[in-house]
Design an enzyme around this catalytic site. Structure first.
Site, PDB file in Angstrom:
ATOM      1  N   ASN B 135      19.921   2.168  12.919  1.00 45.79           N
ATOM      2  CA  ASN B 135      20.940   1.536  13.755  1.00 45.79           C
ATOM      3  C   ASN B 135      20.487   1.539  15.212  1.00 45.79           C
ATOM      4  OD1 ASN B 135      23.129   0.870  15.320  1.00 45.79           O
ATOM      5  ND2 ASN B 135      24.624   1.984  14.090  1.00 45.79           N
ATOM      6  N   PHE B 136      19.856   0.438  15.622  1.00 47.49           N
ATOM      7  CA  PHE B 136      19.461   0.259  17.026  1.00 47.49           C
ATOM      8  C   PHE B 136      20.365  -0.808  17.661  1.00 47.49           C
ATOM      9  CE2 PHE B 136      14.765   1.307  15.789  1.00 47.49           C
ATOM     10  CZ  PHE B 136      15.098   2.647  15.621  1.00 47.49           C
ATOM     11  N   CYS B 138      24.367  -0.548  17.867  1.00 50.59           N
ATOM     12  CA  CYS B 138      25.733  -0.332  18.375  1.00 50.59           C
ATOM     13  C   CYS B 138      25.754  -0.338  19.898  1.00 50.59           C
ATOM     14  CB  CYS B 138      26.295   0.976  17.840  1.00 50.59           C
ATOM     15  SG  CYS B 138      27.023   0.750  16.224  1.00 50.59           S
ATOM     16  N   CYS B 346      41.976 -43.427  11.186  1.00 50.34           N
ATOM     17  CA  CYS B 346      42.434 -43.078  12.535  1.00 50.34           C
ATOM     18  C   CYS B 346      43.962 -42.954  12.574  1.00 50.34           C
ATOM     19  CB  CYS B 346      41.982 -44.141  13.527  1.00 50.34           C
ATOM     20  SG  CYS B 346      42.545 -43.826  15.214  1.00 50.34           S
ATOM     21  N   CYS B 352      40.004 -38.646  21.206  1.00 49.16           N
ATOM     22  CA  CYS B 352      38.623 -39.084  21.443  1.00 49.16           C
ATOM     23  C   CYS B 352      38.553 -39.855  22.751  1.00 49.16           C
ATOM     24  CB  CYS B 352      38.117 -39.919  20.269  1.00 49.16           C
ATOM     25  SG  CYS B 352      39.165 -41.344  19.881  1.00 49.16           S
ATOM     26  N   CYS B 384      26.928 -38.712  22.073  1.00 53.35           N
ATOM     27  CA  CYS B 384      26.965 -37.268  22.360  1.00 53.35           C
ATOM     28  C   CYS B 384      27.685 -36.442  21.312  1.00 53.35           C
ATOM     29  CB  CYS B 384      27.567 -37.021  23.740  1.00 53.35           C
ATOM     30  SG  CYS B 384      29.355 -37.309  23.807  1.00 53.35           S
ATOM     31  N   CYS B 387      33.409 -36.956  20.586  1.00 54.82           N
ATOM     32  CA  CYS B 387      34.576 -37.513  19.886  1.00 54.82           C
ATOM     33  C   CYS B 387      34.663 -36.975  18.461  1.00 54.82           C
ATOM     34  CB  CYS B 387      34.528 -39.041  19.892  1.00 54.82           C
ATOM     35  SG  CYS B 387      32.980 -39.742  19.322  1.00 54.82           S
ATOM     36  N   CYS B 391      38.043 -34.890  17.118  1.00 59.38           N
ATOM     37  CA  CYS B 391      38.910 -35.653  16.212  1.00 59.38           C
ATOM     38  C   CYS B 391      39.551 -34.721  15.187  1.00 59.38           C
ATOM     39  CB  CYS B 391      38.107 -36.733  15.486  1.00 59.38           C
ATOM     40  SG  CYS B 391      39.121 -37.679  14.328  1.00 59.38           S
TER      41      CYS B 391
END
Lengths: 446, 433
Positions: B135-136, B138, B346, B352, B384, B387, B391
């Site tokens: 455990n390195f 926590c 829609c 959007c 991009c 939207c 949605c």
């Protein structure tokens, strides 16, 4: 509704006090905080939201729901009340299923709109319970406006005028303000004296004097108000009741629905109200539903609504029609009253079935039927009292107004049920009052 | 039915779902219930030296909720086991005896001293446990004492302790990594260089959940004071996936067997980790939020998915998506997509439109011929995906590749040749052809 006493005569205590209390509990109990948060999360926060467009007062609905979501309840209430000072009552009585909730885009997605009405109540209840003042008055204008009518239109107008800095006197023909919120509307839609709490809240802004038990025509004239005040707003409703126009209209047992509802709303003990065993209601609007359902809830054994046209033409929404049906009321469409039977007291009423003739005009057919009735309620609409509107241009029994609620007189505005284009809704009356107040303010500052 | 049998570092389990080292694996009672429910394995909650550490006696956990109180993120300040070492060792031995087909790995955290590790590792192995997890990771409490994340943040320490362990261990050694580092690859590389057989990741992320709006203190507190905790749950999955993929695609660490951890709640989350290079997965928060029964969906969801993909075993899925992960500079800049709105789906919420209008490229209509109508304007759309992101209707807005003709936005012909930043004319450092 179990222990109906089987007398033929209208009588009180057909049900126990406890049964009646139960029957007249809140129709839609308020949402809990968890319910409200979950429901608020269902709102898509639409752009140019169709619900807002559908609201006669144009409340920014996604905006107030967003504020519920973020636990900004006071902000949410202000968003509602700044557009509709009776947002509390409208949350209870608006037919949302044909207004905002019908427009909700969720209908297209999953056929279940956001419960906008109940969220609106959740947001506004604390304001009335705690009497939180959300509004302040502008600097005094020195102008004085007379408002005739203490109902939704008049109080809405008075409140907006008061916030804009004007002083207002409300002339109210009843002994309490509130109009149909106080004297009409089914009791189970507005329990715990909410109508008066709302009135108190509206008046707490200051600058509004209410004079009760004064009626235009009897105690003052419109001309006197025009002489004594800088502007006048008429929110006088429809004070006269339409008649059936047939013999026996004056028989014992033949009553006006709105008068009985007013009596019911003012009763301290509803079990003391006499109620018929076989009740027949004539009409198809909200008043017809309200009187029918309330008669049933008071213990009437059989309640029938008879309406001359079909379900789609009823003034009452589908939801209201279903409420009546699930309350045990039978709705008969396509029939109109032919004659009343009975001596001095009504015992039954005969109807003729109706249909459209070739020209599309509604006519009675030869097909008739008879319903036993010890009480017949007329819920066929109200009209302007004739002497209310001398001097004003009137069309189809309503005061003619323009988009700013201006009447044919330069210093008189009008709104609510008494004007053309009215749709008998509290929310529309509130909008009329608000729009008129803004127009009056502009007029007074010219 | 696909075979869900999993083998990680030679440790076999009936499915690739292990419970991570955490509160659910602190006692035989819990682990026994987990195995009865069908979990493939468990990593026992981290053992330390006697006398055992102590925990606070107030809130250890806090959450990021949705309005319907669905747990999105989770934070804890619990330390390693607070029970005597021998109690844990006895229970581990019994569990392994009772459940020989399940994987049982023991997490351990000790001071930075070789003799201490050399002393305890044989004691742990003696229980019959299948492996060790160092455990390195926590980030709270123990790291203040020079353990946990304090080790995991220094690659040299990771390598050193891994070497100490490998000197004495006869079972596989897994190093559990902390995400509280700038770059996950050096710690992974250090574990490999120290001889570790595999790495598991991620441990929790430093976090404060919120303030108390009444008291204006951080929330929650222990008697008025609070401390940062470790963040986990669904919200951390994307961070974990990136770190797993980084190790899986780096040539220095690509051969390091990975155990994926971080927000796995349903089988799809497991597919994410496996496809991005993890050989198996470990789960904690989802079990702490819903109980052990979630294993049913994890197992048969993954099994059905493998069947649908025609994959006979989990190993066929491992790393499948790794070749698709690259540096930004290698993305094809000639590739064009445009959003398309399915008008039948829609619901006209307009989200959007408003996000594109307010925050992006004004590429979605609001009104067409006087009607409320939402349509992509190809001349403005840069592809991009915003939207699509906002949605509310699944599948209503999709991205359409534009593979020929003219890009309506630039007016230029679509170039089907691939070209990336390394050769782009605007790049002053471009490679000359």
């Amino acid at each position: 509704m179990v222990s109906t006493k089987r007398s033929q005569e209208p009588q009180s205590s057909r049900l126990s006090k406890a049964e009646i209390e139960d029957n007249f509990g809140d129709l839609h109990p308020p949402l809990s905080r968890s319910e409200a948060l979950i429901e608020a999360d269902r709102c898509y926060f639409c752009y140019d939201a169709p619900c807002t467009t559908a609201c006669p007062t144009g409340i920014d609905i996604p905006g107030f729901i967003q504020k519920i979501r973020s636990d900004n309840i006071r902000g949410s209430a202000y968003t509602i009340l700044r557009e509709n000072i009776m947002g509390g009552m409208c949350a209870r009585v608006c037919p949302t299923e044909v207004l905002c909730e019908e427009a909700c885009v969720r209908n297209l997605h999953e056929e279940k709109p956001v419960s906008i009405g109940r969220l609106q109540r959740f947001a506004t209840d604390p304001v009335f319970e705690q009497a939180t003042q959300l509004f302040s008055r502008a600097d005094a204008s020195g102008r004085k406006v007379a408002v005739v009518g203490g109902g939704p239109a008049g109080l809405s107008c008075a409140h907006r005028l008061a916030t804009l800095g004007h002083d207002v006197v409300v002339f109210n023909r009843d002994s309490k303000p509130g109009g149909l919120n106080e004297y009409g509307i089914a009791a189970y839609k507005t329990i715990d004296d909410f109508a008066q709490k709302e009135v108190d809240y509206i008046l707490s802004i200051g600058g509004i004097e209410v004079r009760n038990d004064v009626a235009m025509g009897d105690d003052f004239t419109l001309q006197q108000l025009r002489d004594d005040y800088d502007a006048v707003f008429l929110g006088i409703g429809l004070a006269a009741v339409n008649e059936l126009g047939m013999d026996g209209d004056d028989m014992t047992g033949v009553d006006n629905a709105i008068e009985y509802i007013a009596e019911l709303r003012q009763a301290d003990d509803k079990s003391a109200l006499p109620v018929g065993r076989n009740v027949v209601v004539i009409g198809g609007g909200m008043t017809a539903i309200d009187i029918a359902v309330q008669s049933k809830r008071l213990g009437a054994e059989r309640v029938d609504i008879v309406y001359r046209r079909g379900p789609d033409q009823m003034g009452a929404s589908r939801y209201e029609q279903e409420l009546a049906q699930t309350s045990g009321v039978t709705i008969h469409h396509w029939a109109r009253p032919l004659r009343l039977h009975g001596g001095g007291k009504v015992t039954s009423i005969e109807f003729a079935r109706t249909s459209f003739d070739d020209k599309g005009k509604l006519k009675a057919t030869k097909d008739t039927f008879v319903l036993d009735a010890d009480v017949v309620f007329k819920a066929i609409g109200q009209r302007l009292a004739d002497d209310d509107v001398v001097d004003l241009k009137v069309q189809h029994g309503r005061i003619v107004v323009d988009d700013s609620q201006a009447t044919s007189l330069a210093d008189v505005w009008a709104g609510g049920d008494c004007v053309t284009g009215g749709d008998d809704l509290t929310v529309s009356a509130v909008q009329h009052g608000k729009v008129a107040a803004i127009a009056i303010d502009t007029y007074l500052r010219k | 039915m696909a075979n869900l049998t999993s083998e990680y570092l030679g440790i076999r389990s009936p499915n690739p779902f292990w419970l991570a080292s955490a509160p659910p694996t602190d006692k035989a009672y819990n682990v026994n219930r987990a195995f009865e429910a069908g979990w493939g394995g468990a990593v026992w909650k981290t053992l330390g030296e006697d006398p055992p550490i102590v925990n606070v006696n107030g809130p250890r956990y806090s959450t990021l909720h949705s309005n319907e109180r669905r747990v999105i993120g989770f934070n804890n300040i619990e330390l390693i086991t607070d029970r005597p070492l021998q109690t844990n060792l006895d229970e581990i031995r019994q569990i392994k005896r009772d459940w020989p087909d399940r994987a049982l790995v023991v997490s351990v955290m000790l001071p930075m001293d070789e003799q201490t590790w050399a002393k305890y590792i044989p004691m742990i192995e003696d229980t019959g446990a299948d492996g060790l997890e160092l455990n390195f990771g926590c980030p709270h409490g123990m790291s203040e004492r020079g353990m946990g994340a304090a080790v995991g943040q220094v690659p040299e320490y990771i390598q050193m302790v891994a070497e100490w362990c490998k000197k004495v261990a006869t079972v596989p050694v897994i190093v559990k990594l902390t995400p509280n580092v700038a770059n996950i690859v050096p710690p992974a590389k250090a574990a490999k260089d120290g001889g570790a057989d595999g790495v598991s990741l991620i441990n929790t992320i430093n976090s404060i959940m919120r303030v108390d709006y009444d008291t204006l203190t951080m929330y929650p507190t222990t008697d008025g004071m609070g401390t940062h905790g470790g963040y986990c749950g669904e919200a951390v999955k994307p961070i974990a996936l990136n770190m797993v993929a980084e190790i899986a695609r780096n040539p220095d660490t690509a051969d390091l067997p990975l155990s994926g951890i971080g927000g796995i709640t349903n089988w799809r989350d497991a597919v994410d980790f496996l496809a991005l290079g993890a050989s198996n997965v470990q789960v904690c928060t989802a079990a702490m939020v819903y109980g052990f029964k979630i294993i049913d969906d994890l197992v048969d969801g993954l099994s059905a998915f493998l069947d649908d993909k025609g994959m006979a075993s989990v190993s066929a899925l491992v790393g499948a998506a790794v070749p698709s992960v690259t540096d930004w500079q290698y993305l094809n800049l000639n590739y064009v997509e445009k959003a398309v709105i399915d008008q039948d789906l829609c619901i006209s919420c307009g989200r959007c439109h408003i996000v594109c209008e307010d925050t992006s490229h004004q590429a979605i209509t609001h009104t067409v011929n006087g009607e409320r109508h939402f349509e992509v304007i190809d001349e403005e759309c840069i592809g991009c995906n915003l939207c699509v992101c906002v949605c509310p209707v699944d599948g209503c807005i999709t991205m359409r590749p534009v593979t020929d003709g003219i890009d309506a936005r630039t007016g230029e012909k679509i170039n089907t040749e691939k070209a990336n930043w390394t050769t782009h004319p605007n790049n002053p450092m471009r490679k000359q052809g």
